[in-house]
Every structure is written in structure tokens, then in C-alpha cells.
Design a protein around this motif. Structure first.
Motif, PDB file in Angstrom:
ATOM      1  N   GLU A  71       0.818  -1.209   0.000  1.00 54.64           N
ATOM      2  CA  GLU A  71       0.000   0.000   0.000  1.00 54.64           C
ATOM      3  C   GLU A  71       0.854   1.263   0.000  1.00 54.64           C
ATOM      4  OE1 GLU A  71      -2.616  -0.206   3.323  1.00 54.64           O
ATOM      5  OE2 GLU A  71      -3.763  -1.896   2.505  1.00 54.64           O
ATOM      6  N   LEU A  72       1.962   1.246   0.747  1.00 53.24           N
ATOM      7  CA  LEU A  72       2.823   2.427   0.831  1.00 53.24           C
ATOM      8  C   LEU A  72       3.803   2.521  -0.335  1.00 53.24           C
ATOM      9  CD1 LEU A  72       3.621   2.430   4.649  1.00 53.24           C
ATOM     10  CD2 LEU A  72       1.977   3.857   3.427  1.00 53.24           C
ATOM     11  N   GLY A  73       3.892   1.453  -1.137  1.00 58.59           N
ATOM     12  CA  GLY A  73       4.803   1.469  -2.280  1.00 58.59           C
ATOM     13  C   GLY A  73       6.243   1.189  -1.895  1.00 58.59           C
ATOM     14  N   ILE A  74       6.473   0.600  -0.757  1.00 59.42           N
ATOM     15  CA  ILE A  74       7.829   0.268  -0.320  1.00 59.42           C
ATOM     16  C   ILE A  74       8.240  -1.022  -0.996  1.00 59.42           C
ATOM     17  CG2 ILE A  74       9.288  -0.311   1.653  1.00 59.42           C
ATOM     18  CD1 ILE A  74       7.330   1.298   3.400  1.00 59.42           C
ATOM     19  N   LYS A  75       9.391  -0.981  -1.640  1.00 60.33           N
ATOM     20  CA  LYS A  75       9.892  -2.168  -2.337  1.00 60.33           C
ATOM     21  C   LYS A  75      10.480  -3.141  -1.326  1.00 60.33           C
ATOM     22  CE  LYS A  75       9.640  -0.332  -6.563  1.00 60.33           C
ATOM     23  NZ  LYS A  75       9.235  -0.825  -7.797  1.00 60.33           N
ATOM     24  N   GLY A  76      10.447  -4.422  -1.690  1.00 66.71           N
ATOM     25  CA  GLY A  76      10.999  -5.452  -0.818  1.00 66.71           C
ATOM     26  C   GLY A  76      12.506  -5.529  -0.965  1.00 66.71           C
ATOM     27  N   LYS A  77      13.071  -6.640  -0.525  1.00 62.39           N
ATOM     28  CA  LYS A  77      14.513  -6.843  -0.632  1.00 62.39           C
ATOM     29  C   LYS A  77      14.910  -6.878  -2.096  1.00 62.39           C
ATOM     30  CE  LYS A  77      14.767  -9.609   3.537  1.00 62.39           C
ATOM     31  NZ  LYS A  77      15.045 -10.931   4.076  1.00 62.39           N
ATOM     32  N   LYS A  78      16.054  -6.273  -2.398  1.00 61.82           N
ATOM     33  CA  LYS A  78      16.517  -6.249  -3.776  1.00 61.82           C
ATOM     34  C   LYS A  78      17.758  -7.118  -3.905  1.00 61.82           C
ATOM     35  CE  LYS A  78      14.617  -1.869  -5.102  1.00 61.82           C
ATOM     36  NZ  LYS A  78      14.817  -0.648  -5.851  1.00 61.82           N
ATOM     37  N   SER A  79      17.917  -7.667  -5.090  1.00 67.69           N
ATOM     38  CA  SER A  79      19.107  -8.478  -5.341  1.00 67.69           C
ATOM     39  C   SER A  79      20.254  -7.570  -5.744  1.00 67.69           C
ATOM     40  CB  SER A  79      18.798  -9.503  -6.434  1.00 67.69           C
ATOM     41  OG  SER A  79      18.496  -8.825  -7.642  1.00 67.69           O
ATOM     42  N   GLU A  80      21.360  -8.148  -6.126  1.00 68.15           N
ATOM     43  CA  GLU A  80      22.549  -7.384  -6.470  1.00 68.15           C
ATOM     44  C   GLU A  80      22.329  -6.522  -7.702  1.00 68.15           C
ATOM     45  OE1 GLU A  80      25.676 -10.172  -6.905  1.00 68.15           O
ATOM     46  OE2 GLU A  80      25.528 -10.894  -4.859  1.00 68.15           O
ATOM     47  N   GLY A  81      21.495  -6.950  -8.629  1.00 69.22           N
ATOM     48  CA  GLY A  81      21.279  -6.207  -9.866  1.00 69.22           C
ATOM     49  C   GLY A  81      20.348  -5.026  -9.704  1.00 69.22           C
ATOM     50  N   GLY A  82      19.762  -4.817  -8.557  1.00 69.10           N
ATOM     51  CA  GLY A  82      18.860  -3.704  -8.351  1.00 69.10           C
ATOM     52  C   GLY A  82      17.405  -4.090  -8.502  1.00 69.10           C
ATOM     53  N   LYS A  83      17.124  -5.228  -9.098  1.00 74.51           N
ATOM     54  CA  LYS A  83      15.746  -5.688  -9.256  1.00 74.51           C
ATOM     55  C   LYS A  83      15.444  -6.730  -8.189  1.00 74.51           C
ATOM     56  CE  LYS A  83      15.690  -5.103 -14.245  1.00 74.51           C
ATOM     57  NZ  LYS A  83      15.502  -5.764 -15.531  1.00 74.51           N
ATOM     58  N   PRO A  84      14.191  -6.823  -7.777  1.00 69.98           N
ATOM     59  CA  PRO A  84      13.857  -7.867  -6.807  1.00 69.98           C
ATOM     60  C   PRO A  84      14.045  -9.251  -7.421  1.00 69.98           C
ATOM     61  CG  PRO A  84      11.885  -6.679  -7.479  1.00 69.98           C
ATOM     62  CD  PRO A  84      13.053  -5.988  -8.107  1.00 69.98           C
ATOM     63  N   PHE A  85      14.370 -10.207  -6.583  1.00 73.46           N
ATOM     64  CA  PHE A  85      14.622 -11.571  -7.061  1.00 73.46           C
ATOM     65  C   PHE A  85      13.327 -12.184  -7.573  1.00 73.46           C
ATOM     66  CE2 PHE A  85      14.575 -16.151  -6.159  1.00 73.46           C
ATOM     67  CZ  PHE A  85      15.576 -16.539  -7.024  1.00 73.46           C
ATOM     68  N   ARG A  86      13.396 -12.734  -8.775  1.00 74.21           N
ATOM     69  CA  ARG A  86      12.248 -13.428  -9.356  1.00 74.21           C
ATOM     70  C   ARG A  86      12.767 -14.745  -9.925  1.00 74.21           C
ATOM     71  NH1 ARG A  86       8.821 -11.755 -14.562  1.00 74.21           N
ATOM     72  NH2 ARG A  86       7.204 -13.323 -14.336  1.00 74.21           N
ATOM     73  N   PRO A  87      12.358 -15.857  -9.360  1.00 71.50           N
ATOM     74  CA  PRO A  87      12.883 -17.130  -9.838  1.00 71.50           C
ATOM     75  C   PRO A  87      12.410 -17.420 -11.262  1.00 71.50           C
ATOM     76  CG  PRO A  87      11.131 -17.501  -8.261  1.00 71.50           C
ATOM     77  CD  PRO A  87      11.396 -16.026  -8.283  1.00 71.50           C
ATOM     78  N   ASN A  88      13.292 -18.013 -12.040  1.00 71.75           N
ATOM     79  CA  ASN A  88      12.988 -18.360 -13.417  1.00 71.75           C
ATOM     80  C   ASN A  88      12.624 -19.842 -13.452  1.00 71.75           C
ATOM     81  OD1 ASN A  88      12.726 -18.438 -16.139  1.00 71.75           O
ATOM     82  ND2 ASN A  88      14.908 -18.345 -16.565  1.00 71.75           N
ATOM     83  N   VAL A  89      11.390 -20.140 -13.116  1.00 73.10           N
ATOM     84  CA  VAL A  89      10.972 -21.525 -12.975  1.00 73.10           C
ATOM     85  C   VAL A  89      10.217 -22.011 -14.211  1.00 73.10           C
ATOM     86  CG1 VAL A  89       9.597 -23.090 -11.568  1.00 73.10           C
ATOM     87  CG2 VAL A  89      10.875 -21.275 -10.493  1.00 73.10           C
TER      88      VAL A  89
END
Length: 103
Positions: A38-56
Motif C-alpha cells: 500500500e505504501l509502495g515500499i519495495k521489498g529486498k533487492k538483489s545485487e542487480g537492483g531488481k527484486p529476485f524473481r525465480p525463473n521456474v
């Protein structure tokens, strides 16, 4: 010696470490996630600056391709053996019943 003759081994013991489930922690984590969304706060970010998204997507199918290929080869070999066996049995049946050979 006689005592050892009638010896029965002790039963194997089964031990399970209990797991702890905390429903309050799950509710708290879910509430924090909703508030951050709701507040627009991003979660933990990976080293590349983007949040981790598994490639499953598709990885299970790709991992199974080798297995499918090997099973197809086995199926072909099994079918070839079956056809060969049927031909041999047909030949033996023909020679036994329709030829002039007598055993």
C-alpha cells in the motif's frame, strides 16, 4: 549360548523432531507485506537492483526431456523385441503344424 538362541532384537525406535508453526508470525508477515504494498515500499533487492524473481517457467519440462528421450528409446527397443518374438513364434507354429516334419 542357549540364551543367545532365543534372543530377539529390540525394536527400532522412530524419532521425529517436532516443527514449530507460529500462526501469529504468518499473520504479522502478511500484514507487513500488505502495508508495504500500500505504501509502495519495495521489498529486498538483489545485487542487480531488481527484486529476485525465480525463473521456474519451463524448467521442469526441460529437465524431463532427457528422461523422455531415454524412455522412448527403451519403448522402441521393447517393441522391436516383441515383433521379433512374434515372428519367431509364428514361424515355429507354421513349421510345427503345417509342414511335413514330425517330431
Amino acid at each position: 549360548m542357549i540364551g543367545r538362541f532365543f534372543h530377539t532384537p529390540a525394536a527400532k525406535k522412530f524419532h521425529v523432531n517436532p516443527r514449530f508453526y507460529d500462526p501469529d508470525k504468518d499473520e504479522r508477515d502478511e500484514r507487513e507485506r500488505r502495508i508495504k504494498d500500500e505504501l509502495g515500499i519495495k521489498g529486498k533487492k538483489s545485487e542487480g537492483g531488481k527484486p529476485f524473481r525465480p525463473n521456474v517457467r519451463g524448467q521442469f519440462r526441460q529437465a524431463q526431456e532427457g528422461f523422455v528421450r531415454s524412455s522412448e528409446k527403451g519403448r522402441r527397443a521393447s517393441n522391436t523385441r516383441l515383433i521379433f518374438l512374434i515372428l519367431i513364434l509364428t514361424l515355429i507354429f507354421y513349421l510345427f503344424f503345417y509342414s511335413d516334419f514330425s517330431f
